[in-house]
Design an enzyme around this catalytic site. Structure first.
Site, PDB file in Angstrom:
ATOM      1  N   GLY A  96       0.774  -1.105  -0.082  1.00  0.00           N
ATOM      2  CA  GLY A  96       0.255  -0.161   0.233  1.00  0.00           C
ATOM      3  C   GLY A  96       0.843   1.285   0.162  1.00  0.00           C
ATOM      4  O   GLY A  96       2.138   1.153  -0.570  1.00  0.00           O
ATOM      5  N   HIS A  97       0.379   2.560   0.387  1.00  0.00           N
ATOM      6  CA  HIS A  97       0.926   3.965   0.378  1.00  0.00           C
ATOM      7  C   HIS A  97       1.786   3.549   1.862  1.00  0.00           C
ATOM      8  O   HIS A  97       1.419   2.643   2.856  1.00  0.00           O
ATOM      9  CB  HIS A  97       0.596   4.712  -0.033  1.00  0.00           C
ATOM     10  CG  HIS A  97      -0.582   4.855  -1.096  1.00  0.00           C
ATOM     11  ND1 HIS A  97      -0.271   5.388  -1.821  1.00  0.00           N
ATOM     12  CD2 HIS A  97      -0.602   3.671  -2.139  1.00  0.00           C
ATOM     13  CE1 HIS A  97      -1.193   5.535  -3.093  1.00  0.00           C
ATOM     14  NE2 HIS A  97      -1.274   4.274  -2.753  1.00  0.00           N
ATOM     15  N   GLY A  98       2.423   4.699   2.505  1.00  0.00           N
ATOM     16  CA  GLY A  98       3.642   5.003   3.336  1.00  0.00           C
ATOM     17  C   GLY A  98       2.805   5.714   4.367  1.00  0.00           C
ATOM     18  O   GLY A  98       1.617   5.963   4.917  1.00  0.00           O
TER      19      GLY A  98
END
Ligand SMILES: *[C@@H]1O[C@H](CO)[C@@H](O)[C@H](O)[C@H]1NC(C)=O
Ligand SMILES: *[C@@H]1O[C@H](CO)[C@@H](O)[C@H](O)[C@H]1NC(C)=O
Ligand SMILES: *[C@@H]1O[C@H](CO)[C@@H](O)[C@H](O)[C@H]1NC(C)=O
Ligand SMILES: *[C@@H]1O[C@H](CO)[C@@H](O)[C@H](O)[C@H]1NC(C)=O
Length: 417
Positions: free
Chosen positions: A269-271
């Site tokens: 996913g994203h951070g």
């Protein structure tokens, strides 16, 4: 960080404030005693509200009990306070949302509002069944003329977008204007939040909130399904959790102060993002916002007012994360990116022992505003390798100030003293 539609997010799942453990609950109210079926088909919303009413009005501290081995189908609910005494919501059973799209002015599915002493604990699974929403967003379906799913911001709150309608999905679980007493923290043990239409858990206008032991999961291609979003809140700790969604693992918006994220695993996913702004360049009357107004958070996001400060990320594991660390003061939603005169002021953000892999080339992105610099950004032992063999991981800064100690991979030479 959401592209289109972020705006409407509010909330999601789990959370825990706390006083647990200190007060022995003296009274227990089970949703099944108020008629909840828990067969996964019958709408148990009213039974839950009735149970909440009884629990909230109890003259001793109480437990709202959601029994194991059942699945409760719920439409949007606001668990509204204030309540008289401390409440524990014991989530042993599972909760699901109907899989359809909704109309109406709901920004949230399960919202806990104006409650001062609350903990939500258990091992239940909270399933937002967001697939229909993701598919709409992915296909850029416009609902602007359909009352079914159009989400209109009200003029009195966001003048710049007064008559616009936005595709609106719901966040799963939220806390609004809720404050725990600053006493020992309870744990949210093992609660699982999955497949929210939008953000999974949002904390807004709240303080002294402890979130721990969560597992948050949504497909990598589900839009705007941030794990935990924190905005306009103070003293929030997120710890010992595993988050892998289609959007930010943890996102921190304006008005956040004293946030501590520790021992969290992000990805895929994203951070971790800070300062992602919302849409319009406007600011509504903060004091005037009510839960049932269309969109609590979008009104606060306008073009960058406020601040995000004293934020610590410590012991973070990253697994093939896109944009693992991002501070973005140029964020724009709905492709409206007017030149910003102001920006959320980001200061005193510490990244300590952050390790793992990045799926984007830029692993550390400190894209601050020309007018309002980011200050006090510190890195201590940060090691982010490319997720792909032979790939690269780099850093980028614009108007960012701070220091690096210990290991820093990639190096961050662009950070100014
Ligand atoms: C809960 O209590 C409030 C205030 O007494 C009342 O307005 C509301 O209708 C009640 N809700 C339910 C579902 O009974
Ligand atoms: C942040 O929270 C973690 C987990 O609760 C705790 O161990 C740590 O001491 C906190 N850090 C600070 C600086 O408060
Ligand atoms: C992070 O990864 C390390 C090494 O793989 C592991 O020992 C540690 O438990 C992980 N931490 C979390 C919070 O998952
Ligand atoms: C930084 O923000 C500017 C302005 O929005 C944008 O053009 C640029 O691509 C961003 N840089 C990075 C590395 O994200």
């Amino acid at each position: 960080m959401v592209k289109q539609g972020r705006v409407n997010s509010l909330v999601i799942l789990v959370l825990a404030c706390f006083v647990a453990g200190r007060v022995a609950a003296s009274s227990s109210y089970s949703v099944t005693d108020f008629g909840a079926k828990g067969d996964g088909v019958t709408d148990d919303t009213k039974a839950f509200l009735d149970t909440w009413n009884a629990t909230c009005q109890s003259s001793v501290s109480s437990v709202l009990f959601i029994p194991a081995g059942k699945t409760f189908l719920l439409n949007p609910i606001v668990f509204h306070g204030p309540c008289k005494f401390y409440i524990r919501v014991q989530v042993d059973g599972d909760i699901i949302r109907p899989g359809k799209l909704w109309g109406g002015n709901f920004a949230h599915w399960l919202l806990f509002s104006h409650i001062d002493q609350l903990s939500i604990v258990g091992s239940g699974k909270i399933d937002g069944q967001g697939a229909a929403w993701w598919s709409c967003k992915t296909n850029h379906v416009s609902f602007s003329s359909s009352p079914l799913s159009c989400f209109c911001l009200r003029q009195s709150h966001v003048s710049a977008v007064s008559s616009s309608c936005f595709l609106h999905a719901f966040t799963s679980f939220g806390f609004f204007r809720s404050n725990a007493q600053p006493v020992p923290t309870a744990q949210v043990a093992g609660l699982r939040l999955i497949s929210s239409p939008q953000m999974h858990l949002v904390v807004g206008f709240s303080s002294a909130v402890r979130i721990t032991g969560l597992t948050i999961t949504a497909p990598g291609d589900s839009l705007n399904t941030d794990g935990v979003h924190i905005e306009q809140s103070r003293d929030v700790v997120v710890s010992d959790s595993t988050i892998g969604t289609g959007d930010d693992c943890i996102s921190i918006g304006t008005g956040s102060i004293l946030v501590n994220v520790s021992r969290v695993t992000c990805g895929p996913g994203h951070g971790i993002s800070i300062g992602s702004l919302g849409m319009a360049n406007s600011l509504a009357q903060v004091s005037d916002i009510q839960v049932d107004h269309c969109n609590v958070f979008s009104t606060m996001n306008g073009g960058g007012y406020g601040y995000a400060k004293n934020i610590i990320f410590e012991s973070i594991n990253l697994t093939a994360v896109m944009n693992p660390i991002i501070i973005d003061q140029h964020y724009c939603a709905n492709n409206v990116c007017a030149e910003q005169r102001s920006a959320v002021q980001v200061s005193d953000v510490r990244f300590i022992d952050v390790r793992g892999t990045s799926s984007s080339q830029v692993a550390i992105n400190l894209n601050c505003s020309q007018n309002v610099a980011c200050t006090g950004i510190t890195f201590h032992n940060v090691e982010i390798q490319p997720a792909q063999r032979g790939g690269q991981a780099s850093s980028y800064c614009f108007n960012a100030h701070g220091t690096v100690t210990g290991i820093a991979i990639p190096a961050v030479p662009c950070l100014m003293p």
